[in-house]
Design a protein around this motif. Structure first.
Motif, PDB file in Angstrom:
ATOM      1  N   ASN A   1      56.545  32.494  42.868  1.00 15.15           N
ATOM      2  CA  ASN A   1      55.550  31.414  43.273  1.00 15.15           C
ATOM      3  C   ASN A   1      54.176  31.557  42.772  1.00 15.15           C
ATOM      4  O   ASN A   1      53.498  30.456  42.388  1.00 15.15           O
ATOM      5  CB  ASN A   1      55.201  32.018  44.872  1.00 15.15           C
ATOM      6  CG  ASN A   1      56.223  31.599  45.874  1.00 15.15           C
ATOM      7  OD1 ASN A   1      57.367  30.925  45.247  1.00 15.15           O
ATOM      8  ND2 ASN A   1      56.127  32.302  46.890  1.00 15.15           N
ATOM      9  N   VAL A   2      53.828  32.740  42.183  1.00 10.90           N
ATOM     10  CA  VAL A   2      52.450  32.643  41.474  1.00 10.90           C
ATOM     11  C   VAL A   2      52.729  31.968  40.063  1.00 10.90           C
ATOM     12  O   VAL A   2      51.643  31.146  39.533  1.00 10.90           O
ATOM     13  CB  VAL A   2      52.013  34.137  41.171  1.00 10.90           C
ATOM     14  CG1 VAL A   2      50.853  34.393  40.353  1.00 10.90           C
ATOM     15  CG2 VAL A   2      51.704  35.108  42.392  1.00 10.90           C
TER      16      VAL A   2
ATOM     17  N   ALA B   1      43.770  28.910  37.587  1.00  5.54           N
ATOM     18  CA  ALA B   1      45.183  28.995  37.154  1.00  5.54           C
ATOM     19  C   ALA B   1      45.262  30.006  36.065  1.00  5.54           C
ATOM     20  O   ALA B   1      46.497  30.674  35.999  1.00  5.54           O
ATOM     21  CB  ALA B   1      45.802  27.555  36.503  1.00  5.54           C
ATOM     22  N   GLU B   2      44.297  30.300  35.306  1.00  4.52           N
ATOM     23  CA  GLU B   2      44.347  31.301  34.155  1.00  4.52           C
ATOM     24  C   GLU B   2      44.426  32.625  34.947  1.00  4.52           C
ATOM     25  O   GLU B   2      45.109  33.598  34.496  1.00  4.52           O
ATOM     26  CB  GLU B   2      43.142  31.297  33.288  1.00  4.52           C
ATOM     27  CG  GLU B   2      42.908  32.372  32.279  1.00  4.52           C
ATOM     28  CD  GLU B   2      41.634  32.140  31.414  1.00  4.52           C
ATOM     29  OE1 GLU B   2      41.379  33.264  30.757  1.00  4.52           O
ATOM     30  OE2 GLU B   2      41.049  31.366  31.489  1.00  4.52           O
ATOM     31  N   LEU B   3      43.525  33.071  36.188  1.00  5.96           N
ATOM     32  CA  LEU B   3      43.515  34.093  36.387  1.00  5.96           C
ATOM     33  C   LEU B   3      44.618  34.593  37.125  1.00  5.96           C
ATOM     34  O   LEU B   3      44.801  35.856  37.469  1.00  5.96           O
ATOM     35  CB  LEU B   3      42.141  34.019  37.358  1.00  5.96           C
ATOM     36  CG  LEU B   3      40.780  34.091  36.786  1.00  5.96           C
ATOM     37  CD1 LEU B   3      39.477  34.142  37.337  1.00  5.96           C
ATOM     38  CD2 LEU B   3      40.488  34.917  35.504  1.00  5.96           C
ATOM     39  N   MET B   4      45.375  33.453  37.799  1.00  6.17           N
ATOM     40  CA  MET B   4      46.510  33.766  38.857  1.00  6.17           C
ATOM     41  C   MET B   4      47.362  34.857  37.987  1.00  6.17           C
ATOM     42  O   MET B   4      48.081  35.643  38.687  1.00  6.17           O
ATOM     43  CB  MET B   4      47.027  32.361  39.083  1.00  6.17           C
ATOM     44  CG  MET B   4      45.997  31.725  39.992  1.00  6.17           C
ATOM     45  SD  MET B   4      47.178  30.064  40.637  1.00  6.17           S
ATOM     46  CE  MET B   4      48.660  30.916  41.662  1.00  6.17           C
ATOM     47  N   THR B   5      47.757  34.725  36.921  1.00  9.18           N
ATOM     48  CA  THR B   5      48.579  35.481  35.971  1.00  9.18           C
ATOM     49  C   THR B   5      48.202  36.444  35.150  1.00  9.18           C
ATOM     50  O   THR B   5      49.064  36.841  34.237  1.00  9.18           O
ATOM     51  CB  THR B   5      49.639  34.237  35.323  1.00  9.18           C
ATOM     52  OG1 THR B   5      48.822  33.740  34.260  1.00  9.18           O
ATOM     53  CG2 THR B   5      50.154  33.239  36.403  1.00  9.18           C
ATOM     54  N   VAL B   6      46.948  36.699  35.081  1.00 12.14           N
ATOM     55  CA  VAL B   6      46.418  37.743  33.948  1.00 12.14           C
ATOM     56  C   VAL B   6      47.060  38.850  34.061  1.00 12.14           C
ATOM     57  O   VAL B   6      47.717  39.341  33.035  1.00 12.14           O
ATOM     58  CB  VAL B   6      44.863  37.694  34.115  1.00 12.14           C
ATOM     59  CG1 VAL B   6      44.250  39.036  33.427  1.00 12.14           C
ATOM     60  CG2 VAL B   6      44.083  36.504  33.777  1.00 12.14           C
TER      61      VAL B   6
END
Length: 428
Positions: free
Chosen positions: A301-302, A336-341
Motif C-alpha cells: 500500500n505504501v 510522496a518522497e518521504l513515504m518510501t525513503v
C-alpha cells in the motif's frame, strides 16, 4: 531504535559521513557552473554524462566488491580514494595551478570512489540492524544527507567563490579522516565468503575470474522477476521526482516573471529556490516521523500510494501558475518522497540474499540512474506538446508505476502461496 543503541559501526559512520556530506555540498552544486565556464555548455554536458557512466559501472562493481571483499574494506578504500581525488582537485584549483581538465578528472575519480562506497554502506546497515528497525535507521541516514543538502549550498554560496581551494582541501582531509575512523573504529560485517579470499583449492584465482564471477552474480539478479519489476516501477515514478531540477524550474521561470509572496516580489528563479528549500526543509524535519508512520502499513500500500501521490503532485504543478499552489504541490510531492525513503531500502535488504546484499543495492540504484538518463526528454517533449500535456504524461507514468508495484506484490504473493517464499514481508 535510539541512536545510542546503534551498532558502533553506524555511530561512527553517521558522524563522519555528516561532516563529509556538508563539506561536499558546499562546492558540488557550483561545479556545473565551473565546468561550463571552462569547457562550454555542450562539452561540459558531454563530460558530465561520461562521468556519470563511469560512476554507474563503478556502482555495480562496488556492489560486487562489497560482497566479495567486505563492507569495511571497500568503505575504507573508497574514503581514502575520494580524499586523494579531492586533494589533487584542490591543487588544480589553487593559487599555484588552475587546471579545469585535471579538476574534472579528479571529480570523476571522486564520483567513482563514491559509487564504490555507497553499496557497501547500505549493505552494512542491513548486516547489523534487525529487520524491524532498518527502515528507521535508513531514514536517519537519509535525513542526515538532506540536512547537508540544505546547509551545504548556503555555506557554499558564501565561501565557494573566494575559497574553492580551501573547501576542496577541507573535503579531502575529512574524507581521509573518515577513512581512518572506519579503519580503526569499525569491524567487518559481511557474511563469511570463501570466494572473497580469491582462492580455489589453495591456489590463487586468476584476475579474470573476478569479472566472470561478477557477471554470473548479476545474471542471477537479472533473473529475479520481482526485483526487475521493482526497478522498472522505480524508473517510471523517477520521471516525476527527477524533474525537480529539470522541467520544474524551467516551467516556473517561463510561467511567471515575478510573483508576490508575503509582500515580497520574487522572480521565477527565486520562486524555484523557495520551493526547493521547502523540499529540503520538509525532508530534514519529517523523514524519521513519516518513515515510522509508514512502517505500520503494508509495503504494498505504501509503494502504490506514494506513486499515486507523486502523480497528483506533478499533475497540479502543470495546471497552475500560482506561487501558493506551487508551494502546496511541493508539500504533496515531498510527502510522496518521504513515504518510501526508509521502506524501499529495507525492502531491498529483505529481497536480497544475505551474501549478495551489496550487489542488490548497487543494481537497485539503476532505477535512479536510468530515470535520470531518460528524464531530460521531458524538456524536449514540452517544446512539442506544451507544458500541460507534458505534466499530464509524467503523472500518467507515475500512475503506471503504481500498477507495476501492484503486479510486483502479486508476484510475491504467488511465490509465497506456492511455498517458495522470498525474504519479503508484505505485511506491515
Amino acid at each position: 531504535m535510539r541512536i545510542r543503541d546503534w551498532d558502533r559501526n553506524l555511530k561512527v559512520r553517521l558522524f563522519g559521513e555528516a561532516m563529509m556530506n556538508i563539506t561536499f555540498w558546499m562546492f558540488f552544486p557550483f561545479l556545473t557552473i565551473y565546468f561550463t565556464e571552462a569547457f562550454g555548455k555542450q562539452m561540459a554536458g558531454l563530460l558530465l554524462i561520461a562521468s556519470q557512466i563511469f560512476a554507474v559501472f563503478a556502482n555495480l562493481m562496488g556492489g560486487y566488491c562489497a560482497d566479495r571483499f567486505g563492507r569495511k574494506t571497500m568503505m575504507v578504500l573508497s574514503s581514502f580514494g575520494q580524499g586523494l581525488a579531492f586533494l589533487i582537485f584542490a591543487f588544480a584549483s589553487s593559487p599555484w595551478l588552475e587546471s579545469a581538465a585535471l579538476g574534472f578528472v579528479c571529480f570523476t575519480l571522486a564520483s567513482v570512489f563514491g559509487s564504490f562506497y555507497w553499496p557497501a554502506s547500505q549493505a552494512m546497515v542491513a548486516d547489523v540492524v534487525p529487520e524491524k528497525d532498518r527502515s528507521h535507521v535508513f531514514a536517519i541516514f537519509y535525513t542526515s544527507i538532506n540536512i547537508a543538502v540544505v546547509i551545504g549550498p548556503i555555506l557554499g554560496s558564501i565561501f565557494y567563490v573566494h575559497y574553492r581551494f580551501e573547501l576542496l582541501l577541507a573535503s579531502a582531509i575529512i574524507c581521509m579522516v573518515l577513512g581512518l575512523m572506519l579503519a580503526r573504529m569499525t569491524r567487518e560485517t559481511a557474511p563469511q565468503n570463501h570466494e572473497a579470499k580469491m582462492v580455489t583449492k589453495g591456489q590463487p584465482k586468476a584476475w579474470y575470474h573476478a569479472l566472470t564471477d561478477q557477471f554470473k552474480d548479476y545474471k542471477v539478479i537479472a533473473q529475479d522477476r520481482t526485483f526487475l519489476l521493482f526497478i522498472l516501477a522505480g524508473v517510471l515514478v523517477g520521471q516525476t521526482f527527477m524533474q525537480l531540477d529539470l522541467l520544474i524550474p524551467v516551467y516556473i521561470k517561463d510561467s511567471m516573471e515575478t510573483a508576490s509572496l508575503l509582500n515580497f516580489t520574487l522572480t521565477g528563479e527565486q520562486i524555484f529556490g523557495v520551493i526547493l528549500s521547502e523540499n529540503g526543509l520538509l525532508v530534514a524535519l519529517f523523514t524519521v516521523v513519516v518513515t515510522k508512520w509508514m512502517t505500520k502499513y503494508k509495503e504494498r500500500n505504501v509503494f502504490i500510494l506514494s506513486s499515486l501521490i507523486y502523480a497528483v503532485s506533478i499533475f497540479i504543478f502543470g495546471q497552475t501558475a500560482s506561487v501558493y499552489m506551487f508551494i502546496i504541490s511541493m508539500a504533496i510531492f515531498t510527502f510522496a518522497e518521504l513515504m518510501t525513503v526508509g521502506i524501499q531500502q529495507n525492502f531491498i535488504s529483505k529481497l536480497a540474499p544475505e551474501n549478495m546484499r551489496g550487489q542488490y543495492f548497487a543494481a537497485a540504484s539503476l532505477r535512479f540512474t536510468l530515470a535520470k538518463t531518460v528524464a531530460p526528454v521531458s524538456i524536449t517533449f514540452s517544446l512539442w506538446a506544451g507544458y500541460e500535456i507534458t505534466f499530464m504524461g509524467l503523472a500518467l507514468l507515475a500512475a503506471l508505476s503504481a500498477v507495476m508495484y501492484f503486479v510486483m506484490f502479486q508476484q510475491i504473493d504467488k511465490q509465497n502461496s506456492a511455498k517458495q517464499p522470498i525474504p519479503v514481508n508484505t505485511e506491515a
